[in-house]
Design a protein around this motif. Structure first.
Motif, PDB file in Angstrom:
ATOM      1  N   SER A 179      -0.002   1.506  -2.622  1.00  0.00           N
ATOM      2  CA  SER A 179      -1.406   0.921  -1.812  1.00  0.00           C
ATOM      3  C   SER A 179      -1.392   1.695  -0.512  1.00  0.00           C
ATOM      4  O   SER A 179      -0.082   2.078   0.143  1.00  0.00           O
ATOM      5  N   ASP A 180      -2.589   1.855   0.242  1.00  0.00           N
ATOM      6  CA  ASP A 180      -2.566   2.265   1.458  1.00  0.00           C
ATOM      7  C   ASP A 180      -1.685   1.422   2.403  1.00  0.00           C
ATOM      8  O   ASP A 180      -1.079   2.128   3.585  1.00  0.00           O
ATOM      9  N   GLU A 181      -1.864   0.069   2.492  1.00  0.00           N
ATOM     10  CA  GLU A 181      -1.090  -0.882   3.192  1.00  0.00           C
ATOM     11  C   GLU A 181       0.351  -0.540   2.988  1.00  0.00           C
ATOM     12  O   GLU A 181       1.017  -0.322   3.973  1.00  0.00           O
ATOM     13  N   ALA A 182       0.783  -0.479   1.911  1.00  0.00           N
ATOM     14  CA  ALA A 182       2.439  -0.307   1.725  1.00  0.00           C
ATOM     15  C   ALA A 182       2.660   0.969   2.204  1.00  0.00           C
ATOM     16  O   ALA A 182       3.766   1.309   3.001  1.00  0.00           O
ATOM     17  N   ALA A 184       1.502   2.635   4.640  1.00  0.00           N
ATOM     18  CA  ALA A 184       1.704   2.520   5.911  1.00  0.00           C
ATOM     19  C   ALA A 184       2.912   1.934   6.643  1.00  0.00           C
ATOM     20  O   ALA A 184       3.465   2.435   7.760  1.00  0.00           O
ATOM     21  N   ARG A 185       3.267   0.877   5.875  1.00  0.00           N
ATOM     22  CA  ARG A 185       4.495   0.142   6.284  1.00  0.00           C
ATOM     23  C   ARG A 185       5.638   1.193   6.175  1.00  0.00           C
ATOM     24  O   ARG A 185       6.632   1.161   7.249  1.00  0.00           O
TER      25      ARG A 185
END
Length: 314
Positions: A179-182, A184-185
């Motif tokens: 995912s985009d959020e994953a 980014a992290r």
């Protein structure tokens, strides 16, 4: 920030990209340097801090060389400047002579001579700094770094792997954590670990595909903050070898179509000349199955320095 505006907010201290000498040893004062804005090739969030990839410091002697080039990306503009200097009088910044050992030092960021090729007098030396592995999935990057670690050529902590960080942070296999959020992290943590190692003068091996200019620019910008040399190791097997190696891995998160897509991007955007233009101090192809080399034999082609003095810091 306008072109050639002097920086007033914290950033990498003045370090002329051509002289490669920190300002305290340059004979100039801090305020004599000018930060030149070239054309950006990536965007940054509003809260991003650091030295952007499109900005380069120039001393008063070399600032005029940037005239008419600020519409280009920084790496392309620097390639023009260095080529023009060599063509003009055979010398480089610091009175280095083209074709000499001093020129090799200039190509390597003033930090080391150009290494001998495989089959020469010993392994290729890789300085302590940023090492980018560039290659599609299944090209042999992970097997290569495991061989380096197993034979004591690098420390295990030197390898910063995006896949390992993904599994570590998200406690899930790569296929279940997309995912985009994953992402980014994962990349934030990867950048943090690379920054910490370079700040301490240690080698950081970035183990990810790095086949696009955008991915490489982000890492090169970190290395420039510390004046660390950038070595790129290319993994470019033939497509049939890639597909065979991908099938042998038995992983379900990377399909044959994925491998083909990454290989196509690699062919278009990760040629040796392009990698050098982006800021690589040295580019080497890593031998593999097509050359009859095992991972251990490929690892034996290189000798890694463990630590260097950190430059470019206040």
């Amino acid at each position: 920030m306008s072109t050639r505006q002097r920086m007033e907010r914290p950033m990498m201290p003045p370090f002329c990209v051509l002289c490669r000498v920190p300002y305290r040893r340059s004979g100039f004062d801090y305020e004599d340097f000018t930060l030149v804005d070239f054309r950006p090739v990536q965007t940054y969030p509003d809260d991003w801090a650091g030295h952007p990839e499109h900005c380069e410091w120039f001393c008063p002697s070399h600032l005029p060389l940037t005239e008419g080039l600020t519409h280009l990306p920084a790496a392309e503009a620097l390639a023009h400047i260095r080529a023009n200097l060599r063509d003009r009088d055979g010398t480089l910044p610091g009175n280095r002579t083209a074709g000499s050992a001093e020129e090799a030092l200039d190509r390597a960021g003033g930090l080391r001579p150009e290494p001998h090729p495989p089959g020469g007098s010993g392994p290729i030396p890789v300085p302590a700094g940023l090492v980018l592995l560039v290659g599609p999935p299944a090209s042999g990057k992970t097997s290569f770094v495991r061989a380096l670690i197993a034979h004591g050529r690098i420390d295990e902590d030197a390898v910063v792997s995006s896949d390992e960080i993904r599994a570590e942070l998200l406690e899930a296999p790569p296929a279940a954590a997309e995912s985009d959020e994953a992402d980014a992290r994962i990349f934030e943590e990867r950048d943090r670990r690379i920054t910490a190692r370079l700040a301490a003068g240690h080698t950081a091996v970035a183990e990810s595909t790095n086949v696009t200019p955008q991915a490489r620019a982000r890492l090169i910008a970190i290395a420039r903050r510390f004046g660390a040399p950038v070595t790129m190791l290319r993994f470019a097997p033939d497509l049939d070898v890639l597909l065979r190696q991908n099938a042998e891995r038995g992983r379900t998160d990377t399909t044959a179509e994925d491998v083909r897509a990454y290989a196509a991007v690699m062919a278009r955007h990760a040629r040796p000349d392009q990698l050098r233009a982006e800021g690589a101090d040295a580019v080497h192809d890593v031998p593999g199955r097509a050359q009859g080399a095992t991972s251990a034999e490929a690892a034996a082609h290189f000798s890694f320095a463990r630590r260097t003095e950190v430059s470019g810091l206040p």
